[in-house]
Scaffold this motif. Structure first.
Motif, PDB file in Angstrom:
ATOM      1  N   LEU A 259     -19.593 -30.500  54.940  1.00 20.13           N
ATOM      2  CA  LEU A 259     -18.658 -31.226  55.890  1.00 20.13           C
ATOM      3  C   LEU A 259     -17.976 -30.127  56.942  1.00 20.13           C
ATOM      4  CD1 LEU A 259     -17.307 -34.366  54.168  1.00 20.13           C
ATOM      5  CD2 LEU A 259     -19.346 -34.183  55.494  1.00 20.13           C
ATOM      6  N   LEU A 260     -17.689 -28.860  56.407  1.00 25.21           N
ATOM      7  CA  LEU A 260     -16.729 -28.040  56.950  1.00 25.21           C
ATOM      8  C   LEU A 260     -17.206 -27.931  58.613  1.00 25.21           C
ATOM      9  CD1 LEU A 260     -14.539 -25.966  56.952  1.00 25.21           C
ATOM     10  CD2 LEU A 260     -16.051 -24.332  56.275  1.00 25.21           C
ATOM     11  N   ILE A 261     -18.397 -27.498  58.748  1.00 23.00           N
ATOM     12  CA  ILE A 261     -18.763 -27.047  60.031  1.00 23.00           C
ATOM     13  C   ILE A 261     -18.734 -28.105  61.008  1.00 23.00           C
ATOM     14  CG2 ILE A 261     -20.854 -26.225  61.572  1.00 23.00           C
ATOM     15  CD1 ILE A 261     -19.582 -24.186  59.805  1.00 23.00           C
ATOM     16  N   PHE A 262     -19.312 -29.351  60.624  1.00 22.49           N
ATOM     17  CA  PHE A 262     -19.182 -30.722  61.580  1.00 22.49           C
ATOM     18  C   PHE A 262     -17.929 -31.165  61.721  1.00 22.49           C
ATOM     19  CE2 PHE A 262     -23.419 -31.003  59.270  1.00 22.49           C
ATOM     20  CZ  PHE A 262     -24.111 -30.969  60.495  1.00 22.49           C
ATOM     21  N   ILE A 263     -16.909 -31.086  60.618  1.00 23.70           N
ATOM     22  CA  ILE A 263     -15.431 -31.374  60.990  1.00 23.70           C
ATOM     23  C   ILE A 263     -14.661 -30.504  61.933  1.00 23.70           C
ATOM     24  CG2 ILE A 263     -13.049 -31.680  59.605  1.00 23.70           C
ATOM     25  CD1 ILE A 263     -14.411 -32.564  57.493  1.00 23.70           C
ATOM     26  N   ILE A 264     -15.049 -28.982  61.807  1.00 27.67           N
ATOM     27  CA  ILE A 264     -14.411 -28.128  62.761  1.00 27.67           C
ATOM     28  C   ILE A 264     -14.873 -28.547  64.299  1.00 27.67           C
ATOM     29  CG2 ILE A 264     -14.225 -25.848  63.692  1.00 27.67           C
ATOM     30  CD1 ILE A 264     -14.469 -25.076  60.632  1.00 27.67           C
ATOM     31  N   PHE A 265     -16.024 -28.851  64.428  1.00 27.78           N
ATOM     32  CA  PHE A 265     -16.726 -29.198  65.621  1.00 27.78           C
ATOM     33  C   PHE A 265     -16.054 -30.487  65.943  1.00 27.78           C
ATOM     34  CE2 PHE A 265     -19.729 -31.514  68.329  1.00 27.78           C
ATOM     35  CZ  PHE A 265     -20.016 -30.690  69.310  1.00 27.78           C
ATOM     36  N   PHE A 269     -13.747 -30.824  69.373  1.00 27.03           N
ATOM     37  CA  PHE A 269     -14.118 -31.940  70.520  1.00 27.03           C
ATOM     38  C   PHE A 269     -13.041 -33.151  70.669  1.00 27.03           C
ATOM     39  CE2 PHE A 269     -16.250 -35.717  71.689  1.00 27.03           C
ATOM     40  CZ  PHE A 269     -17.094 -35.442  72.780  1.00 27.03           C
ATOM     41  N   ILE A 270     -12.461 -33.179  69.747  1.00 34.97           N
ATOM     42  CA  ILE A 270     -11.128 -34.200  70.035  1.00 34.97           C
ATOM     43  C   ILE A 270     -10.069 -33.723  70.635  1.00 34.97           C
ATOM     44  CG2 ILE A 270      -9.427 -35.710  68.649  1.00 34.97           C
ATOM     45  CD1 ILE A 270     -11.763 -36.291  66.568  1.00 34.97           C
ATOM     46  N   LEU A 271      -9.521 -32.548  70.265  1.00 39.98           N
ATOM     47  CA  LEU A 271      -8.521 -31.744  70.704  1.00 39.98           C
ATOM     48  C   LEU A 271      -8.683 -31.457  72.199  1.00 39.98           C
ATOM     49  CD1 LEU A 271      -7.554 -29.684  67.621  1.00 39.98           C
ATOM     50  CD2 LEU A 271      -6.504 -31.535  68.423  1.00 39.98           C
ATOM     51  N   LYS A 272      -9.862 -31.113  72.418  1.00 45.10           N
ATOM     52  CA  LYS A 272     -10.256 -30.523  73.843  1.00 45.10           C
ATOM     53  C   LYS A 272      -9.739 -31.665  75.002  1.00 45.10           C
ATOM     54  CE  LYS A 272     -14.142 -29.249  76.631  1.00 45.10           C
ATOM     55  NZ  LYS A 272     -15.749 -28.950  76.502  1.00 45.10           N
ATOM     56  N   LYS A 273      -9.759 -32.823  74.444  1.00 49.12           N
ATOM     57  CA  LYS A 273      -9.297 -33.929  75.548  1.00 49.12           C
ATOM     58  C   LYS A 273      -7.825 -33.970  75.620  1.00 49.12           C
ATOM     59  CE  LYS A 273     -13.608 -36.548  74.526  1.00 49.12           C
ATOM     60  NZ  LYS A 273     -14.166 -37.572  74.109  1.00 49.12           N
ATOM     61  N   LEU A 274      -6.979 -33.320  74.845  1.00 37.57           N
ATOM     62  CA  LEU A 274      -5.366 -33.464  74.880  1.00 37.57           C
ATOM     63  C   LEU A 274      -5.196 -32.136  75.465  1.00 37.57           C
ATOM     64  CD1 LEU A 274      -4.982 -34.403  71.110  1.00 37.57           C
ATOM     65  CD2 LEU A 274      -5.169 -35.966  72.994  1.00 37.57           C
ATOM     66  N   PRO A 275      -3.889 -32.342  76.143  1.00 43.58           N
ATOM     67  CA  PRO A 275      -3.246 -31.475  76.881  1.00 43.58           C
ATOM     68  C   PRO A 275      -2.753 -30.243  75.586  1.00 43.58           C
ATOM     69  CG  PRO A 275      -1.837 -33.403  76.924  1.00 43.58           C
ATOM     70  CD  PRO A 275      -3.203 -33.722  76.295  1.00 43.58           C
ATOM     71  N   LYS A 276      -2.491 -28.963  76.054  1.00 42.29           N
ATOM     72  CA  LYS A 276      -1.997 -27.984  74.898  1.00 42.29           C
ATOM     73  C   LYS A 276      -3.044 -27.989  73.795  1.00 42.29           C
ATOM     74  CE  LYS A 276       2.419 -28.238  76.731  1.00 42.29           C
ATOM     75  NZ  LYS A 276       4.195 -28.478  76.371  1.00 42.29           N
ATOM     76  N   SER A 277      -4.264 -28.174  73.938  1.00 41.78           N
ATOM     77  CA  SER A 277      -5.016 -28.495  72.668  1.00 41.78           C
ATOM     78  C   SER A 277      -5.053 -27.107  71.768  1.00 41.78           C
ATOM     79  CB  SER A 277      -6.772 -28.911  73.299  1.00 41.78           C
ATOM     80  OG  SER A 277      -6.921 -27.490  73.890  1.00 41.78           O
ATOM     81  N   ASN A 278      -5.038 -25.953  72.344  1.00 41.47           N
ATOM     82  CA  ASN A 278      -5.089 -24.819  71.563  1.00 41.47           C
ATOM     83  C   ASN A 278      -3.703 -24.980  70.483  1.00 41.47           C
ATOM     84  OD1 ASN A 278      -7.216 -23.858  72.926  1.00 41.47           O
ATOM     85  ND2 ASN A 278      -6.178 -22.486  74.120  1.00 41.47           N
ATOM     86  N   ILE A 279      -2.487 -25.160  70.935  1.00 39.37           N
ATOM     87  CA  ILE A 279      -1.378 -25.377  70.264  1.00 39.37           C
ATOM     88  C   ILE A 279      -1.459 -26.149  69.123  1.00 39.37           C
ATOM     89  CG2 ILE A 279       1.247 -25.965  70.156  1.00 39.37           C
ATOM     90  CD1 ILE A 279       1.445 -25.116  73.053  1.00 39.37           C
ATOM     91  N   TYR A 280      -2.180 -27.401  69.232  1.00 38.70           N
ATOM     92  CA  TYR A 280      -2.509 -28.237  68.224  1.00 38.70           C
ATOM     93  C   TYR A 280      -3.389 -27.678  67.130  1.00 38.70           C
ATOM     94  CZ  TYR A 280      -0.014 -32.208  70.748  1.00 38.70           C
ATOM     95  OH  TYR A 280       0.661 -32.909  71.471  1.00 38.70           O
ATOM     96  N   LEU A 281      -4.462 -27.186  67.527  1.00 34.36           N
ATOM     97  CA  LEU A 281      -5.305 -26.491  66.723  1.00 34.36           C
ATOM     98  C   LEU A 281      -4.829 -25.241  65.978  1.00 34.36           C
ATOM     99  CD1 LEU A 281      -8.331 -26.375  66.108  1.00 34.36           C
ATOM    100  CD2 LEU A 281      -8.640 -24.551  67.658  1.00 34.36           C
ATOM    101  N   PHE A 282      -3.840 -24.424  66.577  1.00 35.83           N
ATOM    102  CA  PHE A 282      -3.246 -23.544  65.872  1.00 35.83           C
ATOM    103  C   PHE A 282      -2.303 -24.221  64.929  1.00 35.83           C
ATOM    104  CE2 PHE A 282       0.702 -21.223  65.203  1.00 35.83           C
ATOM    105  CZ  PHE A 282       0.188 -19.755  64.692  1.00 35.83           C
ATOM    106  N   LEU A 283      -1.670 -25.326  65.043  1.00 37.79           N
ATOM    107  CA  LEU A 283      -0.661 -25.838  64.298  1.00 37.79           C
ATOM    108  C   LEU A 283      -1.552 -26.826  62.934  1.00 37.79           C
ATOM    109  CD1 LEU A 283       1.780 -27.706  66.419  1.00 37.79           C
ATOM    110  CD2 LEU A 283       2.234 -25.636  65.057  1.00 37.79           C
TER     111      LEU A 283
END
Length: 409
Positions: A259-265, A269-283
């Motif tokens: 599941l690792l590769i698919f879950i990362i993708f 994909f979900i965070l891309k639609k949010l503002p400040k997605s890079n910060i959320y991904l970092f956290l």
């Protein structure tokens, strides 16, 4: 981000990735039951004139019955074994590089699909992951699901973009091969459904015909066996899980590697639609990494046995093979694998072949590795108990924890 900066960061993280995995690999290598068992089977598979259809058995056993995956992994491992002259350290090194290459492919895909910063965050998290570093110190059939899922994901993405069925076929072939490595690939059905819906071909019969064909060809040896043997594995699977009241043990690798590769993708994909997605991904990735370091501090060896390192394994193999006797067997009581498949393989690779695992009582000699606070006479495991009475004709201290014994009738 310019291409030069991207490649500088890529090289730096790649160095971290490889350093953590190769640092003292010769002493941290986990060469245990599974690896010895797989290599013995792979060696006989690659050297046999007949085609092998089944590979490793599953860990679930009920009333002496168990089912098997396909033989694909044994042939892959056998080819790598032949090239490396059956050296476990070189084989493990190959799979580290092999997996690294596919992670790089995945990172380039994420850079193109999302952005370089996301790709680097993911790559760095993978590079320093204590869990993944620990798993890199041994080769195991579930590990093959990482490269296969990278190919599958990229094929899915291309299929969604241009609706060319060749990409769905490639994904399906990989899914079949994944089934031949580990049954946890069943989880990929979720993503096949997701991408069929996303491509608006969920109700298209042709899609399902291609998927079934790809899975069949990707796991061809297994399906040939099933057809020839009246669907033995399917029937055994149903019997075991309908009659056994004890559930199978679900460990982390059942979920991480398929599941690792698919879950990362999907996360990106979900965070891309949010503002400040890079910060959320970092956290999120920081939290996951912190939890891993709490569970696996200081990059531990996941299969460590005190006093029994790869150098000790080679040392014992050299002692026995130097004047290889006939009619002998080997046993270990400092680990769960009392029949000593790790040493069994190392000796077989030196053409010093022990008796079969059922032949302990009839062996002329038994070489035993045991904790130094246990005497051979006090051992109660069948491998030693069935050999009594015996004489101790040789005792060699291997280190502060273990002794090597030669037992004879």
């Amino acid at each position: 981000m310019s291409k030069k900066i991207f490649f500088v960061f890529l090289i730096l993280i790649s160095f971290v990735y490889l350093f953590l995995r190769f640092y003292h690999l010769d002493t941290l290598l986990d060469f245990r039951f599974d690896q010895g068992f797989f290599l013995l089977d792979s060696k006989s598979t690659i050297e046999s004139p007949t085609i092998r259809l089944l590979g490793p058995p599953t860990s679930k056993i009920f009333e002496g019955r168990q089912f098997f995956v396909g033989s694909n992994y044994y042939y892959l491992l056998g080819i790598v074994g032949q090239i490396s002259q059956w050296d476990p350290l070189l084989i493990t090194s190959f799979f580290i590089i092999f997996e690294f290459i596919f992670y790089l492919i995945f990172i380039f895909f994420l850079r193109q699909r999302f952005n370089p910063f996301c790709a680097f965050l993911v790559f760095f998290t993978i590079a320093i992951s204590p869990y993944l570093v620990g798993h890199s110190r041994f080769f195991w059939n579930p590990h093959m699901l990482i490269p296969l899922s990278v190919i599958t994901l990229i094929s899915f993405d291309k299929f969604v973009q241009n609706k060319k069925y060749i990409y769905l076929l490639i994904a399906s072939l990989c899914w079949g091969f994944a089934f031949a490595c580990h049954y946890s690939a069943i989880f990929w059905a979720i993503f096949f459904i997701y991408f069929l819906i996303k491509s608006r071909l969920f109700l298209n019969l042709k899609s399902y015909i291609i998927i079934l064909f790809g899975v069949f060809v990707g796991n061809l040896p297994f399906f040939i066996f099933e057809i020839r043997h009246n669907f033995y594995n399917l029937k055994t699977f149903i019997y075991v899980y309908t009659h056994s009241s004890q559930g199978g043990e679900l460990t982390s690798h059942y979920f991480v590697f398929p599941l690792l590769i698919f879950i990362i993708f999907l996360l990106l994909f979900i965070l891309k639609k949010l503002p400040k997605s890079n910060i959320y991904l970092f956290l999120i990735l920081s939290l996951i990494t912190t939890i891993q370091f709490k569970i696996y501090p200081s990059y531990p060896s996941l299969g460590k046995i005190d006093g029994w390192s790869y150098s000790d394994q080679k040392k014992v193999a050299n002692i026995i093979s130097k004047n290889c006797p006939t009619n002998f067997n080997i046993a270990a009581t400092m680990q769960g694998d009392t029949r000593f498949y790790d040493l069994r393989f190392l000796l077989t690779a030196k053409n010093c072949i022990p008796n079969k695992v059922e032949d302990y009582p009839d062996s002329k000699k038994i070489f035993l590795v045991a904790k130094n606070d246990h005497t051979p006479e006090s051992e109660t495991v069948w491998e030693i108990d069935s050999y009594k009475p015996f004489k101790i004709t040789q005792k060699i201290p291997l280190n502060a924890l273990l002794n090597f014994y030669e037992l004879t009738k």
